[in-house]
Write an enzyme that holds these catalytic residues in place. Structure first.
Site: not given
Ligand code: DGL
Length: 277
Positions: A10-11, A73-74, A152, A184, A186
């Site tokens: 993921d990011s 990660c979406n 975050e 997302c 998160h």
């Molecule tokens: N985890 C990322 C997602 O699922 C979102 C956070 C980001 O902007 O990196 O899209």
């Protein structure tokens, strides 16, 4: 049987909600997680840039001989899942299709809300996925650029985050949605606050749970579960600060993280890519 680990990325820390579900649903599998915290957030980035990141991270995970990749990660799934599946021979899944399927199954009035980052929402991926299952579903999607940042920095309750969620959700509630995709990785950490704002009539769909279920089905069909016995320790890699990752990550994972391995970007190792087709 296949005892190799599962690679997940993921990011940042959000994908740990997917790891947590995988660990729960697949108690013998070893997970290897990469959080690209140095380049968080992915949400405002272009699809082209995200595709570059995704290929780079998959190459990194392949060094560890993973048997399966989950793009947890979406934003990255929306930008690069298809390209990655076409390029690599290893099986790869994202988080969008499982979430879309669950929403179509859950909705009673066929009005589904989707919240996510700018990259995810502007890709239209959730709408496309839902419409391939039920063309009559009405989707109401909304980018919530600030919500992942709240998570975050560990601000998951309180007036400020509740106010932001209310501001974002009000139009969707007025549209009469009965299901809401947390698009997302998160957002599952905000689910209590989101549920409080959305009310009892709206079902929240977490792609983390659905993705773990899909992974389990894949492994079942391919007969590639790890043999039973003690699960090898999960491994965690971060492109940013290990201390912050370990501290905040424990909250996403729902358990302590003993060790985080720092990875410096750009990756130096090169892997022989096997092109399909
Ligand atoms: N985890 C990322 C997602 O699922 C979102 C956070 C980001 O902007 O990196 O899209």
């Amino acid at each position: 049987m296949d005892s190799r680990p599962i690679g997940i990325f993921d990011s940042g820390l959000g994908g740990l909600t997917v790891v947590s579900e995988i660990m729960r649903q697949l108690p013998h599998e070893q997970t290897l997680y990469f959080g690209d915290t140095a380049r968080f957030p992915y949400g405002p980035r272009s699809a082209e840039e995200l595709r570059g990141f995704v290929f780079e991270i998959i190459d990194f995970l392949l060094i560890y001989d993973v048997k399966f990749i989950v793009i947890a990660c979406n934003s990255a799934s929306a930008a690069a899942l298809e390209a990655a599946q076409q390029f690599y021979s290893i099986p790869i899944i994202g988080v969008i299709e499982p979430g879309a399927r669950a929403a179509v199954q859950a909705t009673r009035n066929r009005r589904v809300g989707v919240i996510g980052t700018q990259a995810t929402i502007s890709s239209g991926s959730y709408i496309t996925s839902m419409k391939t299952i039920d063309a009559g579903v009405k989707a109401y999607s909304l980018a919530c650029p600030e919500l992942a940042d709240f998570v975050e920095r560990d601000e998951i309750t309180g007036e400020r985050v509740e106010g932001a969620i209310k501001w974002y959700l009000d139009p969707l509630v007025r549209d009469g949605i009965d299901s809401l995709i947390l698009g997302c990785t998160h957002y599952p950490l905000l689910s209590e606050t989101i549920a409080k704002v959305a009310g009892d009539d709206i079902t929240l769909i977490s792609s983390a749970e659905e993705t773990a279920r899909e992974l389990k089905e894949f492994l079942q069909r391919k007969d590639s579960f790890r043999e039973g016995g003690v699960r090898p320790e999960p491994r965690f890699f971060s492109s940013g600060d290990e201390g912050v990752f370990g501290r905040l990550g424990a909250r996403f994972l729902g358990q302590e993280i003993a060790r985080v391995e720092r990875v410096h970007l750009p990756f130096k190792a090169k892997v022989n890519r096997v092109e399909k087709g």
